[in-house]
Design a protein around this motif. Structure first.
Motif, PDB file in Angstrom:
ATOM      1  N   GLN A  84       0.843  -1.202   0.000  1.00  0.00           N
ATOM      2  CA  GLN A  84       0.000   0.000   0.000  1.00  0.00           C
ATOM      3  C   GLN A  84       0.879   1.252   0.000  1.00  0.00           C
ATOM      4  N   LYS A  85       1.980   1.208   0.729  1.00  0.00           N
ATOM      5  CA  LYS A  85       2.896   2.354   0.790  1.00  0.00           C
ATOM      6  C   LYS A  85       3.398   2.721  -0.610  1.00  0.00           C
ATOM      7  N   TRP A  86       3.790   1.710  -1.414  1.00  0.00           N
ATOM      8  CA  TRP A  86       4.257   1.974  -2.771  1.00  0.00           C
ATOM      9  C   TRP A  86       3.135   2.493  -3.654  1.00  0.00           C
ATOM     10  N   LYS A  87       1.976   1.891  -3.548  1.00  0.00           N
ATOM     11  CA  LYS A  87       0.851   2.309  -4.389  1.00  0.00           C
ATOM     12  C   LYS A  87       0.511   3.774  -4.170  1.00  0.00           C
ATOM     13  N   VAL A  88       0.498   4.202  -2.910  1.00  0.00           N
ATOM     14  CA  VAL A  88       0.196   5.598  -2.591  1.00  0.00           C
ATOM     15  C   VAL A  88       1.327   6.506  -3.069  1.00  0.00           C
ATOM     16  N   LEU A  89       2.564   6.116  -2.789  1.00  0.00           N
ATOM     17  CA  LEU A  89       3.721   6.908  -3.202  1.00  0.00           C
ATOM     18  C   LEU A  89       3.756   7.071  -4.720  1.00  0.00           C
ATOM     19  N   SER A  90       3.578   5.986  -5.437  1.00  0.00           N
ATOM     20  CA  SER A  90       3.623   6.009  -6.895  1.00  0.00           C
ATOM     21  C   SER A  90       2.496   6.863  -7.472  1.00  0.00           C
ATOM     22  N   TYR A  91       1.300   6.681  -6.958  1.00  0.00           N
ATOM     23  CA  TYR A  91       0.144   7.458  -7.433  1.00  0.00           C
ATOM     24  C   TYR A  91       0.384   8.953  -7.220  1.00  0.00           C
ATOM     25  N   ASP A  92       0.792   9.331  -6.015  1.00  0.00           N
ATOM     26  CA  ASP A  92       1.055  10.743  -5.709  1.00  0.00           C
ATOM     27  C   ASP A  92       2.200  11.297  -6.555  1.00  0.00           C
ATOM     28  N   PHE A  93       3.243  10.488  -6.748  1.00  0.00           N
ATOM     29  CA  PHE A  93       4.393  10.922  -7.537  1.00  0.00           C
ATOM     30  C   PHE A  93       3.983  11.219  -8.979  1.00  0.00           C
ATOM     31  N   LEU A  94       3.191  10.345  -9.576  1.00  0.00           N
ATOM     32  CA  LEU A  94       2.758  10.551 -10.963  1.00  0.00           C
ATOM     33  C   LEU A  94       1.812  11.740 -11.080  1.00  0.00           C
ATOM     34  N   LYS A  95       1.026  11.980 -10.057  1.00  0.00           N
ATOM     35  CA  LYS A  95       0.136  13.154 -10.058  1.00  0.00           C
ATOM     36  C   LYS A  95       0.966  14.439 -10.071  1.00  0.00           C
ATOM     37  N   ARG A  96       2.054  14.459  -9.295  1.00  0.00           N
ATOM     38  CA  ARG A  96       2.917  15.637  -9.200  1.00  0.00           C
ATOM     39  C   ARG A  96       3.884  15.746 -10.390  1.00  0.00           C
ATOM     40  N   ASN A  97       4.081  14.649 -11.106  1.00  0.00           N
ATOM     41  CA  ASN A  97       5.023  14.605 -12.231  1.00  0.00           C
ATOM     42  C   ASN A  97       4.326  13.977 -13.439  1.00  0.00           C
ATOM     43  N   PRO A  98       3.476  14.735 -14.114  1.00  0.00           N
ATOM     44  CA  PRO A  98       2.622  14.156 -15.161  1.00  0.00           C
ATOM     45  C   PRO A  98       3.297  13.895 -16.503  1.00  0.00           C
ATOM     46  N   LYS A  99       4.551  14.302 -16.673  1.00  0.00           N
ATOM     47  CA  LYS A  99       5.221  14.148 -17.970  1.00  0.00           C
ATOM     48  C   LYS A  99       6.415  13.206 -17.865  1.00  0.00           C
ATOM     49  N   CYS A 100       6.587  12.375 -18.871  1.00  0.00           N
ATOM     50  CA  CYS A 100       7.713  11.446 -18.951  1.00  0.00           C
ATOM     51  C   CYS A 100       9.028  12.221 -19.012  1.00  0.00           C
ATOM     52  N   THR A 101       9.969  11.832 -18.182  1.00  0.00           N
ATOM     53  CA  THR A 101      11.286  12.480 -18.156  1.00  0.00           C
ATOM     54  C   THR A 101      12.011  12.340 -19.479  1.00  0.00           C
ATOM     55  N   PHE A 102      11.815  11.241 -20.175  1.00  0.00           N
ATOM     56  CA  PHE A 102      12.543  10.992 -21.420  1.00  0.00           C
ATOM     57  C   PHE A 102      11.926  11.689 -22.627  1.00  0.00           C
ATOM     58  N   CYS A 103      10.601  11.599 -22.791  1.00  0.00           N
ATOM     59  CA  CYS A 103       9.994  12.094 -24.042  1.00  0.00           C
ATOM     60  C   CYS A 103       8.942  13.176 -23.858  1.00  0.00           C
ATOM     61  N   GLY A 104       8.486  13.404 -22.638  1.00  0.00           N
ATOM     62  CA  GLY A 104       7.492  14.437 -22.403  1.00  0.00           C
ATOM     63  C   GLY A 104       6.056  13.969 -22.539  1.00  0.00           C
ATOM     64  N   ALA A 105       5.837  12.704 -22.886  1.00  0.00           N
ATOM     65  CA  ALA A 105       4.468  12.163 -22.973  1.00  0.00           C
ATOM     66  C   ALA A 105       3.886  12.036 -21.564  1.00  0.00           C
ATOM     67  N   LYS A 106       2.640  11.658 -21.477  1.00  0.00           N
ATOM     68  CA  LYS A 106       2.000  11.467 -20.175  1.00  0.00           C
ATOM     69  C   LYS A 106       2.715  10.353 -19.414  1.00  0.00           C
ATOM     70  N   SER A 107       3.079  10.652 -18.163  1.00  0.00           N
ATOM     71  CA  SER A 107       3.771   9.636 -17.364  1.00  0.00           C
ATOM     72  C   SER A 107       2.778   8.565 -16.913  1.00  0.00           C
ATOM     73  N   GLN A 108       3.251   7.330 -16.890  1.00  0.00           N
ATOM     74  CA  GLN A 108       2.424   6.188 -16.507  1.00  0.00           C
ATOM     75  C   GLN A 108       3.133   5.258 -15.537  1.00  0.00           C
ATOM     76  N   VAL A 109       4.462   5.400 -15.419  1.00  0.00           N
ATOM     77  CA  VAL A 109       5.256   4.483 -14.609  1.00  0.00           C
ATOM     78  C   VAL A 109       6.148   5.285 -13.666  1.00  0.00           C
ATOM     79  N   THR A 110       6.145   4.929 -12.397  1.00  0.00           N
ATOM     80  CA  THR A 110       7.093   5.493 -11.445  1.00  0.00           C
ATOM     81  C   THR A 110       8.319   4.592 -11.485  1.00  0.00           C
ATOM     82  N   ASP A 111       9.397   5.121 -12.030  1.00  0.00           N
ATOM     83  CA  ASP A 111      10.603   4.341 -12.280  1.00  0.00           C
ATOM     84  C   ASP A 111      11.693   4.689 -11.275  1.00  0.00           C
ATOM     85  N   HIS A 112      12.470   3.693 -10.887  1.00  0.00           N
ATOM     86  CA  HIS A 112      13.632   3.913 -10.036  1.00  0.00           C
ATOM     87  C   HIS A 112      14.813   4.281 -10.925  1.00  0.00           C
ATOM     88  N   ILE A 113      15.395   5.450 -10.694  1.00  0.00           N
ATOM     89  CA  ILE A 113      16.515   5.924 -11.497  1.00  0.00           C
ATOM     90  C   ILE A 113      17.691   4.956 -11.355  1.00  0.00           C
TER      91      ILE A 113
END
Length: 103
Positions: free
Chosen positions: A10-39
């Motif tokens: 549950q901790k990851w699900k909440v963190l990932s959901y909130d992270f994508l809400k705050r970061n709506p664009k893909c770091t690589f291409c600028g499209a809509k973000s869909q995945v919270t990725d570990h750098i």
């Protein structure tokens, strides 16, 4: 590789959901973000897994292709531009991105 349970927590699900809400664009291409990725791959390290500073928003295509290639030590696709964070309008900032090349 017994850390798949972290992605189901549950901790990851909440963190990932909130992270994508705050970061709506893909770091690589600028499209809509869909995945919270570990750098940096966490390899089961719980501190790295939940470290917000180790996360980046990616679209599914970039996550499954370019990021996967990088982690395998391969060359990403021909249109890939490293650290190509989008501006506030979602457009890639890098002069080397194909969208910004002239001519």
């Amino acid at each position: 590789m017994n850390y798949r349970h972290l992605y189901r927590s549950q901790k990851w699900k909440v963190l990932s959901y909130d992270f994508l809400k705050r970061n709506p664009k893909c770091t690589f291409c600028g499209a809509k973000s869909q995945v919270t990725d570990h750098i940096t791959p966490h390899k089961g390290n719980v501190m790295m897994f939940f470290d917000v500073n180790n996360l980046q928003p990616l679209c599914k295509r970039c996550h499954d292709s370019d990021k996967a290639r990088i982690e395998l030590g391969q060359v990403p696709g021909k249109d890939f531009v490293i650290n190509n964070k989008p501006d506030d309008d979602g457009m890639p900032q890098s002069d080397t991105h194909p969208w910004n090349k002239r001519g």
